[in-house]
Motif scaffolding. Structure first.
Motif, PDB file in Angstrom:
ATOM      1  N   GLY A 229      -5.416   6.492  -4.583  1.00  0.00           N
ATOM      2  CA  GLY A 229      -5.648   5.190  -5.174  1.00  0.00           C
ATOM      3  C   GLY A 229      -4.618   4.173  -4.730  1.00  0.00           C
ATOM      4  N   ILE A 230      -4.321   3.257  -5.652  1.00  0.00           N
ATOM      5  CA  ILE A 230      -3.381   2.166  -5.372  1.00  0.00           C
ATOM      6  C   ILE A 230      -2.325   2.162  -6.469  1.00  0.00           C
ATOM      7  CG2 ILE A 230      -3.148  -0.347  -5.178  1.00  0.00           C
ATOM      8  CD1 ILE A 230      -6.098  -0.335  -4.181  1.00  0.00           C
ATOM      9  N   TYR A 231      -1.063   2.038  -6.047  1.00  0.00           N
ATOM     10  CA  TYR A 231       0.008   1.895  -7.020  1.00  0.00           C
ATOM     11  C   TYR A 231       0.944   0.781  -6.611  1.00  0.00           C
ATOM     12  CZ  TYR A 231       2.496   5.617  -4.178  1.00  0.00           C
ATOM     13  OH  TYR A 231       3.066   6.402  -3.202  1.00  0.00           O
ATOM     14  N   GLU A 232       1.816   0.403  -7.560  1.00  0.00           N
ATOM     15  CA  GLU A 232       2.766  -0.666  -7.282  1.00  0.00           C
ATOM     16  C   GLU A 232       4.123  -0.263  -7.835  1.00  0.00           C
ATOM     17  OE1 GLU A 232       2.173  -5.287  -7.399  1.00  0.00           O
ATOM     18  OE2 GLU A 232       2.558  -4.576  -9.439  1.00  0.00           O
ATOM     19  N   PHE A 233       5.146  -0.481  -7.020  1.00  0.00           N
ATOM     20  CA  PHE A 233       6.510  -0.202  -7.440  1.00  0.00           C
ATOM     21  C   PHE A 233       7.254  -1.516  -7.640  1.00  0.00           C
ATOM     22  CE2 PHE A 233       5.413   3.738  -5.327  1.00  0.00           C
ATOM     23  CZ  PHE A 233       5.952   4.681  -6.184  1.00  0.00           C
ATOM     24  N   THR A 234       8.006  -1.588  -8.731  1.00  0.00           N
ATOM     25  CA  THR A 234       8.945  -2.680  -8.951  1.00  0.00           C
ATOM     26  C   THR A 234      10.329  -2.102  -8.735  1.00  0.00           C
ATOM     27  OG1 THR A 234       7.484  -3.704 -10.571  1.00  0.00           O
ATOM     28  CG2 THR A 234       9.793  -4.393 -10.598  1.00  0.00           C
TER      29      THR A 234
ATOM     30  N   LYS B 272      17.040   1.982  -4.850  1.00  0.00           N
ATOM     31  CA  LYS B 272      16.376   0.715  -5.203  1.00  0.00           C
ATOM     32  C   LYS B 272      15.874   0.718  -6.647  1.00  0.00           C
ATOM     33  CE  LYS B 272      14.994   0.228  -0.430  1.00  0.00           C
ATOM     34  NZ  LYS B 272      13.929   0.176   0.547  1.00  0.00           N
ATOM     35  N   LYS B 273      16.025   1.857  -7.349  1.00  0.00           N
ATOM     36  CA  LYS B 273      15.609   2.025  -8.736  1.00  0.00           C
ATOM     37  C   LYS B 273      14.128   1.663  -8.937  1.00  0.00           C
ATOM     38  CE  LYS B 273      20.250   1.409 -10.382  1.00  0.00           C
ATOM     39  NZ  LYS B 273      21.183   0.720 -11.244  1.00  0.00           N
ATOM     40  N   PRO B 274      13.241   2.343  -8.200  1.00  0.00           N
ATOM     41  CA  PRO B 274      11.818   2.006  -8.285  1.00  0.00           C
ATOM     42  C   PRO B 274      11.172   2.502  -9.578  1.00  0.00           C
ATOM     43  CG  PRO B 274      12.105   3.935  -6.923  1.00  0.00           C
ATOM     44  CD  PRO B 274      13.491   3.447  -7.268  1.00  0.00           C
ATOM     45  N   GLN B 275      10.235   1.713 -10.076  1.00  0.00           N
ATOM     46  CA  GLN B 275       9.396   2.094 -11.203  1.00  0.00           C
ATOM     47  C   GLN B 275       7.954   1.865 -10.778  1.00  0.00           C
ATOM     48  OE1 GLN B 275      10.287   3.408 -14.424  1.00  0.00           O
ATOM     49  NE2 GLN B 275      12.060   3.783 -13.119  1.00  0.00           N
ATOM     50  N   GLY B 276       7.154   2.934 -10.773  1.00  0.00           N
ATOM     51  CA  GLY B 276       5.784   2.840 -10.287  1.00  0.00           C
ATOM     52  C   GLY B 276       4.752   2.792 -11.386  1.00  0.00           C
ATOM     53  N   VAL B 277       3.645   2.098 -11.092  1.00  0.00           N
ATOM     54  CA  VAL B 277       2.503   2.020 -11.984  1.00  0.00           C
ATOM     55  C   VAL B 277       1.252   2.240 -11.141  1.00  0.00           C
ATOM     56  CG1 VAL B 277       1.170   0.518 -13.520  1.00  0.00           C
ATOM     57  CG2 VAL B 277       3.649   0.366 -13.491  1.00  0.00           C
ATOM     58  N   ILE B 278       0.380   3.145 -11.582  1.00  0.00           N
ATOM     59  CA  ILE B 278      -0.886   3.367 -10.891  1.00  0.00           C
ATOM     60  C   ILE B 278      -1.860   2.289 -11.325  1.00  0.00           C
ATOM     61  CG2 ILE B 278      -2.876   4.908 -10.695  1.00  0.00           C
ATOM     62  CD1 ILE B 278      -0.914   7.260 -10.856  1.00  0.00           C
ATOM     63  N   LEU B 279      -2.425   1.556 -10.343  1.00  0.00           N
ATOM     64  CA  LEU B 279      -3.381   0.495 -10.613  1.00  0.00           C
ATOM     65  C   LEU B 279      -4.829   0.987 -10.519  1.00  0.00           C
ATOM     66  CD1 LEU B 279      -1.626  -2.318  -8.527  1.00  0.00           C
ATOM     67  CD2 LEU B 279      -1.387  -1.841 -10.972  1.00  0.00           C
ATOM     68  N   GLU B 280      -5.092   1.904  -9.577  1.00  0.00           N
ATOM     69  CA  GLU B 280      -6.411   2.515  -9.417  1.00  0.00           C
ATOM     70  C   GLU B 280      -6.198   3.973  -9.060  1.00  0.00           C
ATOM     71  OE1 GLU B 280      -9.167   0.536  -6.733  1.00  0.00           O
ATOM     72  OE2 GLU B 280      -8.076  -1.341  -7.023  1.00  0.00           O
ATOM     73  N   SER B 281      -7.044   4.853  -9.597  1.00  0.00           N
ATOM     74  CA  SER B 281      -6.898   6.284  -9.341  1.00  0.00           C
ATOM     75  C   SER B 281      -8.272   6.925  -9.207  1.00  0.00           C
ATOM     76  CB  SER B 281      -6.136   6.941 -10.495  1.00  0.00           C
ATOM     77  OG  SER B 281      -6.127   8.337 -10.371  1.00  0.00           O
ATOM     78  N   TYR B 282      -8.424   7.779  -8.188  1.00  0.00           N
ATOM     79  CA  TYR B 282      -9.659   8.518  -7.953  1.00  0.00           C
ATOM     80  C   TYR B 282      -9.274   9.983  -7.788  1.00  0.00           C
ATOM     81  CZ  TYR B 282     -10.944   3.750  -6.970  1.00  0.00           C
ATOM     82  OH  TYR B 282     -11.123   2.393  -7.075  1.00  0.00           O
ATOM     83  N   VAL B 283      -9.771  10.841  -8.676  1.00  0.00           N
ATOM     84  CA  VAL B 283      -9.355  12.243  -8.732  1.00  0.00           C
ATOM     85  C   VAL B 283     -10.496  13.157  -8.281  1.00  0.00           C
ATOM     86  CG1 VAL B 283      -8.595  14.109 -10.252  1.00  0.00           C
ATOM     87  CG2 VAL B 283      -7.673  11.796 -10.552  1.00  0.00           C
ATOM     88  N   THR B 284     -10.146  14.146  -7.457  1.00  0.00           N
ATOM     89  CA  THR B 284     -11.049  15.211  -7.041  1.00  0.00           C
ATOM     90  C   THR B 284     -10.309  16.512  -7.290  1.00  0.00           C
ATOM     91  OG1 THR B 284     -11.828  13.786  -5.249  1.00  0.00           O
ATOM     92  CG2 THR B 284     -12.410  16.108  -5.110  1.00  0.00           C
TER      93      THR B 284
ATOM     94  N   SER C 197      11.881  -6.939  -6.692  1.00  0.00           N
ATOM     95  CA  SER C 197      10.825  -7.047  -5.684  1.00  0.00           C
ATOM     96  C   SER C 197       9.751  -5.999  -5.957  1.00  0.00           C
ATOM     97  CB  SER C 197      11.394  -6.882  -4.272  1.00  0.00           C
ATOM     98  OG  SER C 197      11.918  -5.585  -4.090  1.00  0.00           O
ATOM     99  N   LYS C 198       8.539  -6.271  -5.456  1.00  0.00           N
ATOM    100  CA  LYS C 198       7.410  -5.371  -5.686  1.00  0.00           C
ATOM    101  C   LYS C 198       6.858  -4.897  -4.356  1.00  0.00           C
ATOM    102  CE  LYS C 198       5.993  -7.436 -10.045  1.00  0.00           C
ATOM    103  NZ  LYS C 198       5.885  -6.369 -10.995  1.00  0.00           N
ATOM    104  N   VAL C 199       6.397  -3.627  -4.345  1.00  0.00           N
ATOM    105  CA  VAL C 199       5.728  -3.040  -3.193  1.00  0.00           C
ATOM    106  C   VAL C 199       4.443  -2.408  -3.710  1.00  0.00           C
ATOM    107  CG1 VAL C 199       5.830  -1.312  -1.362  1.00  0.00           C
ATOM    108  CG2 VAL C 199       7.900  -2.545  -2.005  1.00  0.00           C
ATOM    109  N   LYS C 200       3.310  -2.896  -3.190  1.00  0.00           N
ATOM    110  CA  LYS C 200       2.004  -2.352  -3.556  1.00  0.00           C
ATOM    111  C   LYS C 200       1.547  -1.446  -2.426  1.00  0.00           C
ATOM    112  CE  LYS C 200      -2.296  -4.222  -5.449  1.00  0.00           C
ATOM    113  NZ  LYS C 200      -3.036  -5.497  -5.603  1.00  0.00           N
ATOM    114  N   GLY C 201       1.043  -0.266  -2.767  1.00  0.00           N
ATOM    115  CA  GLY C 201       0.674   0.675  -1.722  1.00  0.00           C
ATOM    116  C   GLY C 201      -0.539   1.510  -2.054  1.00  0.00           C
ATOM    117  N   ARG C 202      -1.119   2.080  -0.995  1.00  0.00           N
ATOM    118  CA  ARG C 202      -2.179   3.080  -1.136  1.00  0.00           C
ATOM    119  C   ARG C 202      -1.505   4.432  -1.170  1.00  0.00           C
ATOM    120  NH1 ARG C 202      -5.382   0.964   4.051  1.00  0.00           N
ATOM    121  NH2 ARG C 202      -3.278   1.181   4.812  1.00  0.00           N
ATOM    122  N   TYR C 203      -2.090   5.373  -1.899  1.00  0.00           N
ATOM    123  CA  TYR C 203      -1.476   6.696  -1.973  1.00  0.00           C
ATOM    124  C   TYR C 203      -2.531   7.781  -1.984  1.00  0.00           C
ATOM    125  CZ  TYR C 203      -2.839   7.042  -6.881  1.00  0.00           C
ATOM    126  OH  TYR C 203      -3.562   7.116  -8.038  1.00  0.00           O
TER     127      TYR C 203
END
Length: 176
Positions: free
Chosen positions: A50-55, A28-40, A61-67
């Motif tokens: 956090g939350i990221y989104e793949f185009t 599907k040739k996804p390209q991801g972008v991190i929208l929110e990130s919480y690091v420990t 088409s876009k898929v937004k997800g928790r990770y």
């Protein structure tokens, strides 16, 4: 390893199954972008959730997800020990429901149904609390359980410990 992928209901727990997932996903040739990130982090491990989104390059088409990624430092490299990704609930409109909206207190009380099933010490009663397409990531096992029989089998041994749970903190989010 354990991969709980964004666009598959099947946990992947070995190299071949993880590779198979990405062979299909990468078409599907996804390209991801991190929208929110919480690091420990700690010694030789770190976690990023956090939350990221793949185009998807094939159709836009876009898929937004928790990770969640848990990394460990092995052989002078950071490696993924655990990866969980799921489509954002408000984005996932495929399932229609005839149930009325559920109040936060009612959501919290659902734990009691499961905990009461534990108190019966009957693995069948506990396993019946899970949906038709479950995913149990057990407390004292490294094996994801994704069907009734494997969940029941897990509780056969776990219930010998006569467990009872208490929720110490609870944060409820429900759909629109």
């Amino acid at each position: 390893p354990c991969l709980l992928p964004t666009v598959s209901d099947v946990p992947r727990t070995d190299y071949d199954s993880i590779k198979a997932y990405f062979v299909d996903f990468l078409k599907k040739k996804p390209q991801g972008v991190i929208l929110e990130s919480y690091v420990t982090s700690g010694p030789d491990w770190c976690m990023d959730d956090g939350i990221y989104e793949f185009t998807m390059g094939v159709d836009g088409s876009k898929v937004k997800g928790r990770y969640t990624y848990v990394y460990v430092y092995e052989n002078n490299q950071w490696k993924i020990a655990h990866h969980h990704s799921s489509v954002m609930p408000e984005e996932h409109s495929g399932a229609s429901s005839s149930s009325a909206p559920i109040a936060d207190d009612e959501v919290r009380s659902l734990f009691s149904l499961w905990n009461n099933a534990l108190a019966t010490l009957n693995p069948d009663e506990v396993a019946k609390r899970y949906s038709k397409a479950p995913c149990l990531l057990p407390t004292v096992s490294d094996v994801p359980r994704t069907d009734y029989d494997s969940i029941k089998a897990y509780f056969v041994d776990f219930l010998k410990k006569k467990p009872q749970g208490v929720i110490l903190e609870s944060y409820v989010t429900s759909g629109p």
